[in-house]
Design a protein around this motif. Structure first.
Motif, PDB file in Angstrom:
ATOM      1  N   ILE A  20      38.216  56.727  27.797  1.00  0.00           N
ATOM      2  CA  ILE A  20      37.398  55.572  27.390  1.00  0.00           C
ATOM      3  C   ILE A  20      38.247  54.538  26.668  1.00  0.00           C
ATOM      4  CG2 ILE A  20      35.576  54.847  25.797  1.00  0.00           C
ATOM      5  CD1 ILE A  20      33.929  57.144  26.608  1.00  0.00           C
ATOM      6  N   GLU A  21      39.055  54.998  25.724  1.00  0.00           N
ATOM      7  CA  GLU A  21      39.877  54.052  24.969  1.00  0.00           C
ATOM      8  C   GLU A  21      40.840  53.293  25.877  1.00  0.00           C
ATOM      9  OE1 GLU A  21      41.800  56.025  21.780  1.00  0.00           O
ATOM     10  OE2 GLU A  21      39.933  56.642  20.803  1.00  0.00           O
ATOM     11  N   MET A  22      41.484  54.045  26.772  1.00  0.00           N
ATOM     12  CA  MET A  22      42.452  53.387  27.648  1.00  0.00           C
ATOM     13  C   MET A  22      41.757  52.471  28.643  1.00  0.00           C
ATOM     14  SD  MET A  22      45.553  52.915  28.057  1.00  0.00           S
ATOM     15  CE  MET A  22      46.202  54.191  26.964  1.00  0.00           C
ATOM     16  N   ALA A  23      40.574  52.878  29.100  1.00  0.00           N
ATOM     17  CA  ALA A  23      39.828  52.028  30.028  1.00  0.00           C
ATOM     18  C   ALA A  23      39.460  50.714  29.342  1.00  0.00           C
ATOM     19  CB  ALA A  23      38.571  52.757  30.509  1.00  0.00           C
ATOM     20  N   GLN A  24      38.980  50.793  28.111  1.00  0.00           N
ATOM     21  CA  GLN A  24      38.658  49.563  27.382  1.00  0.00           C
ATOM     22  C   GLN A  24      39.878  48.658  27.294  1.00  0.00           C
ATOM     23  OE1 GLN A  24      37.223  51.486  23.766  1.00  0.00           O
ATOM     24  NE2 GLN A  24      35.138  50.799  24.200  1.00  0.00           N
ATOM     25  N   LEU A  25      41.013  49.266  26.971  1.00  0.00           N
ATOM     26  CA  LEU A  25      42.236  48.487  26.818  1.00  0.00           C
ATOM     27  C   LEU A  25      42.649  47.832  28.124  1.00  0.00           C
ATOM     28  CD1 LEU A  25      44.872  49.941  24.424  1.00  0.00           C
ATOM     29  CD2 LEU A  25      45.539  48.297  26.163  1.00  0.00           C
ATOM     30  N   LEU A  26      42.638  48.599  29.202  1.00  0.00           N
ATOM     31  CA  LEU A  26      43.087  48.064  30.487  1.00  0.00           C
ATOM     32  C   LEU A  26      42.084  47.059  31.049  1.00  0.00           C
ATOM     33  CD1 LEU A  26      44.575  51.275  32.151  1.00  0.00           C
ATOM     34  CD2 LEU A  26      45.784  49.366  31.098  1.00  0.00           C
ATOM     35  N   PHE A  27      40.806  47.306  30.816  1.00  0.00           N
ATOM     36  CA  PHE A  27      39.798  46.338  31.266  1.00  0.00           C
ATOM     37  C   PHE A  27      40.042  44.983  30.607  1.00  0.00           C
ATOM     38  CE2 PHE A  27      36.487  49.845  32.273  1.00  0.00           C
ATOM     39  CZ  PHE A  27      37.110  50.065  33.482  1.00  0.00           C
ATOM     40  N   ARG A  28      40.368  45.012  29.321  1.00  0.00           N
ATOM     41  CA  ARG A  28      40.623  43.745  28.622  1.00  0.00           C
ATOM     42  C   ARG A  28      41.867  43.061  29.161  1.00  0.00           C
ATOM     43  NH1 ARG A  28      40.080  46.985  23.404  1.00  0.00           N
ATOM     44  NH2 ARG A  28      37.826  47.252  23.252  1.00  0.00           N
ATOM     45  N   LYS A  29      42.852  43.868  29.495  1.00  0.00           N
ATOM     46  CA  LYS A  29      44.141  43.280  29.883  1.00  0.00           C
ATOM     47  C   LYS A  29      44.148  42.755  31.310  1.00  0.00           C
ATOM     48  CE  LYS A  29      48.261  45.034  28.466  1.00  0.00           C
ATOM     49  NZ  LYS A  29      49.356  46.024  28.413  1.00  0.00           N
ATOM     50  N   HIS A  30      43.522  43.499  32.234  1.00  0.00           N
ATOM     51  CA  HIS A  30      43.613  43.124  33.644  1.00  0.00           C
ATOM     52  C   HIS A  30      42.277  42.786  34.266  1.00  0.00           C
ATOM     53  CE1 HIS A  30      47.160  45.905  33.022  1.00  0.00           C
ATOM     54  NE2 HIS A  30      47.751  44.809  33.412  1.00  0.00           N
ATOM     55  N   GLY A  31      41.211  42.847  33.473  1.00  0.00           N
ATOM     56  CA  GLY A  31      39.897  42.657  34.064  1.00  0.00           C
ATOM     57  C   GLY A  31      39.357  43.966  34.604  1.00  0.00           C
ATOM     58  N   ILE A  32      38.056  44.088  34.619  1.00  0.00           N
ATOM     59  CA  ILE A  32      37.443  45.357  35.025  1.00  0.00           C
ATOM     60  C   ILE A  32      37.772  45.669  36.479  1.00  0.00           C
ATOM     61  CG2 ILE A  32      35.233  46.504  35.388  1.00  0.00           C
ATOM     62  CD1 ILE A  32      34.141  45.013  33.010  1.00  0.00           C
ATOM     63  N   ARG A  33      37.662  44.654  37.314  1.00  0.00           N
ATOM     64  CA  ARG A  33      37.915  44.896  38.728  1.00  0.00           C
ATOM     65  C   ARG A  33      39.411  44.918  39.019  1.00  0.00           C
ATOM     66  NH1 ARG A  33      32.658  41.834  40.837  1.00  0.00           N
ATOM     67  NH2 ARG A  33      32.081  43.384  42.368  1.00  0.00           N
ATOM     68  N   GLY A  34      40.204  44.549  38.047  1.00  0.00           N
ATOM     69  CA  GLY A  34      41.635  44.461  38.276  1.00  0.00           C
ATOM     70  C   GLY A  34      42.379  45.751  38.010  1.00  0.00           C
ATOM     71  N   VAL A  35      41.670  46.787  37.589  1.00  0.00           N
ATOM     72  CA  VAL A  35      42.332  48.050  37.302  1.00  0.00           C
ATOM     73  C   VAL A  35      41.570  49.174  37.993  1.00  0.00           C
ATOM     74  CG1 VAL A  35      41.073  48.195  35.132  1.00  0.00           C
ATOM     75  CG2 VAL A  35      43.070  49.611  35.477  1.00  0.00           C
ATOM     76  N   GLY A  36      42.297  50.067  38.595  1.00  0.00           N
ATOM     77  CA  GLY A  36      41.699  51.170  39.321  1.00  0.00           C
ATOM     78  C   GLY A  36      41.570  52.414  38.462  1.00  0.00           C
ATOM     79  N   VAL A  37      40.705  53.316  38.900  1.00  0.00           N
ATOM     80  CA  VAL A  37      40.484  54.542  38.144  1.00  0.00           C
ATOM     81  C   VAL A  37      41.752  55.372  38.066  1.00  0.00           C
ATOM     82  CG1 VAL A  37      38.015  54.673  38.533  1.00  0.00           C
ATOM     83  CG2 VAL A  37      39.583  55.593  40.228  1.00  0.00           C
ATOM     84  N   ASP A  38      42.560  55.306  39.087  1.00  0.00           N
ATOM     85  CA  ASP A  38      43.799  56.072  39.088  1.00  0.00           C
ATOM     86  C   ASP A  38      44.717  55.621  37.957  1.00  0.00           C
ATOM     87  OD1 ASP A  38      45.080  58.191  40.227  1.00  0.00           O
ATOM     88  OD2 ASP A  38      45.083  57.334  42.236  1.00  0.00           O
ATOM     89  N   ALA A  39      44.841  54.303  37.804  1.00  0.00           N
ATOM     90  CA  ALA A  39      45.688  53.776  36.740  1.00  0.00           C
ATOM     91  C   ALA A  39      45.131  54.146  35.366  1.00  0.00           C
ATOM     92  CB  ALA A  39      45.793  52.250  36.874  1.00  0.00           C
ATOM     93  N   ILE A  40      43.819  54.084  35.220  1.00  0.00           N
ATOM     94  CA  ILE A  40      43.203  54.436  33.938  1.00  0.00           C
ATOM     95  C   ILE A  40      43.531  55.874  33.574  1.00  0.00           C
ATOM     96  CG2 ILE A  40      41.016  54.775  32.742  1.00  0.00           C
ATOM     97  CD1 ILE A  40      39.868  52.509  34.469  1.00  0.00           C
ATOM     98  N   ALA A  41      43.313  56.766  34.537  1.00  0.00           N
ATOM     99  CA  ALA A  41      43.541  58.187  34.269  1.00  0.00           C
ATOM    100  C   ALA A  41      44.999  58.446  33.923  1.00  0.00           C
ATOM    101  CB  ALA A  41      43.124  59.012  35.492  1.00  0.00           C
ATOM    102  N   GLU A  42      45.888  57.829  34.680  1.00  0.00           N
ATOM    103  CA  GLU A  42      47.307  58.076  34.437  1.00  0.00           C
ATOM    104  C   GLU A  42      47.737  57.557  33.068  1.00  0.00           C
ATOM    105  OE1 GLU A  42      51.548  57.534  36.847  1.00  0.00           O
ATOM    106  OE2 GLU A  42      49.702  56.618  37.566  1.00  0.00           O
ATOM    107  N   GLU A  43      47.272  56.339  32.728  1.00  0.00           N
ATOM    108  CA  GLU A  43      47.622  55.761  31.425  1.00  0.00           C
ATOM    109  C   GLU A  43      47.022  56.589  30.283  1.00  0.00           C
ATOM    110  OE1 GLU A  43      49.417  53.018  30.371  1.00  0.00           O
ATOM    111  OE2 GLU A  43      50.268  52.979  32.392  1.00  0.00           O
ATOM    112  N   ALA A  44      45.900  57.228  30.573  1.00  0.00           N
ATOM    113  CA  ALA A  44      45.264  58.055  29.544  1.00  0.00           C
ATOM    114  C   ALA A  44      45.899  59.435  29.466  1.00  0.00           C
ATOM    115  CB  ALA A  44      43.767  58.177  29.824  1.00  0.00           C
ATOM    116  N   GLY A  45      46.930  59.647  30.236  1.00  0.00           N
ATOM    117  CA  GLY A  45      47.618  60.927  30.184  1.00  0.00           C
ATOM    118  C   GLY A  45      46.875  62.037  30.884  1.00  0.00           C
ATOM    119  N   THR A  46      46.034  61.688  31.816  1.00  0.00           N
ATOM    120  CA  THR A  46      45.328  62.736  32.553  1.00  0.00           C
ATOM    121  C   THR A  46      45.301  62.324  34.018  1.00  0.00           C
ATOM    122  OG1 THR A  46      43.222  63.874  32.799  1.00  0.00           O
ATOM    123  CG2 THR A  46      43.127  61.616  31.998  1.00  0.00           C
ATOM    124  N   ASN A  47      44.344  62.783  34.769  1.00  0.00           N
ATOM    125  CA  ASN A  47      44.325  62.484  36.195  1.00  0.00           C
ATOM    126  C   ASN A  47      42.924  62.099  36.663  1.00  0.00           C
ATOM    127  OD1 ASN A  47      43.404  64.994  35.634  1.00  0.00           O
ATOM    128  ND2 ASN A  47      44.116  65.869  37.538  1.00  0.00           N
TER     129      ASN A  47
END
Lengths: 210, 210
Positions: A20-47
């Motif tokens: 959730i925290e990383m998704a909030q961060l990435l959504f702000r940085k690249h836009g909600i539609r601009g970031v994929g679930v794969d990137a969110i999971a990887e940045e959050a240290g999971t899959n």
DNA sequence: CGCCCATGTTACCGATCTGTAACGTCCGGA
DNA sequence: TCCGGACGTTACAGATCGGTAACATGGGCG
């Protein structure tokens, strides 16, 4: 497993919170539609699988992020009442200062507005969160204005609310050096004019923000 | 081919114009990232190849749409001067009425803000258009306030500008029945307070919008 | 110890996206 | 009439997306 999801005794946060925290961060940085679930999971240290086990879909993850963001407003209002007990006018002035401080952070506090813009589908789960939050915040601000003795409480609350929303948005559009930087001064001027109209000039508090 | 791109003697519009108009429409309806170039071309009654022959990329198409949207503000300011020549205060009041009317249309007039939210990349061509437009509009409004004899012209202009931006955004967030419906009344109250502060109370024009 | 369950890993599906290549068509102007 | 350029059509490449299946792993708790 740990005994309870609420009482997390582990030192590092669980995947769900990290996502959730990383998704909030990435959504702000690249836009909600601009970031994929794969990137969110990887940045959050999971899959991605773990993400989908916690959130049934990307849309649900978005909605949960917005609910989490909305929750941050609760302690804000609590502190307001706690720091200036029984002094609603002081709370109103502190509201101006606090939301301005919050809006000038990188987060900007406009996750919900961003979502409303990026997800125009009327039945998207995120939209309900946005509408409910906006309505709730307006009600609280109206109540504060009313308790502060403002005659046209709703009018002042709406003016301040739109002013704040405009400041947030303007900051995202033209950067932090635009008119949004003067929000405190503008809001205080508006409050002063409404206070004067109510006959209660008050302490003539003059907070110059810019 | 026709002799000149400017003097279009054909009865139906050329593909380039149709593409821009349809792109603006679809961007508003589904979000910029929510619609593909293929759908735009098809809805515009043409095809993707023609689109790419006119606009080198989707990003350039976006920027061109925003420039086209920004251009619609020029006749707006011209009409203002033309309908109330030499009466800047009346122009200011008309400004409030006109932008409110414009903001209550389906277009909403916030294409540029939407773009700023959906395309956070700082070097995206759309962002330059947005920043330039916002700055230009602010300058014009400041000039109008100044000519209208407002003492704190910049302060009033910024207040009105943020108020308008907030109204537009709020409308997109919670719908047309929220605080944005009262924009005219709120803006008029702000103008009145600034006029009073300037000693020049004026005609006490009271336009109740809601 | 042995079970269970959250998590990690890999591979994959089908859809969609931006952008390009090649070729056919049609019309206006010289 | 003939040529050129704008336009249409089809096909495709390469990447990315959301979402799922199958299986391995590892640690807490009975």
């Amino acid at each position: 497993m740990m005994g309870n999801d609420e009482l997390v005794s582990c030192c590092v946060k669980r995947p769900r919170e990290r996502i959730i925290e990383m998704a909030q961060l990435l959504f702000r940085k690249h836009g909600i539609r601009g970031v994929g679930v794969d990137a969110i999971a990887e940045e959050a240290g999971t899959n991605k699988m773990t993400l989908y086990r916690h959130f049934g879909s990307k849309d649900e993850l978005i909605a949960e992020c917005l609910r989490e963001t909305a929750r941050t407003a609760d302690p804000f209002w609590r502190d307001l009442e706690q720091n200036f007990p029984g002094d609603p006018l002081a709370q109103l002035h502190e509201w101006v200062r606090a939301v301005a401080s919050y809006a000038s952070m990188e987060a900007g506090g406009c996750d919900l507005v961003t979502a409303a813009f990026e997800l125009p589908e009327p039945d998207h789960p995120a939209r309900q969160v946005v509408e409910a939050f906006k309505h709730e915040q307006r009600q609280k601000l109206v109540g504060l204005c009313r308790k502060a003795g403002i005659e046209e409480a709703e009018k002042l609350a709406d003016t301040l609310g739109l002013l704040l929303e405009g400041a947030r948005v303007n900051r995202r559009s033209v950067g932090p050096d635009g008119p949004s930087a003067r929000f405190v001064a503008l809001a205080e001027a508006v409050i002063a004019s409404f206070s004067a109209a109510s006959g209660k000039v008050g302490e003539e508090r003059q907070v110059e923000g810019a």
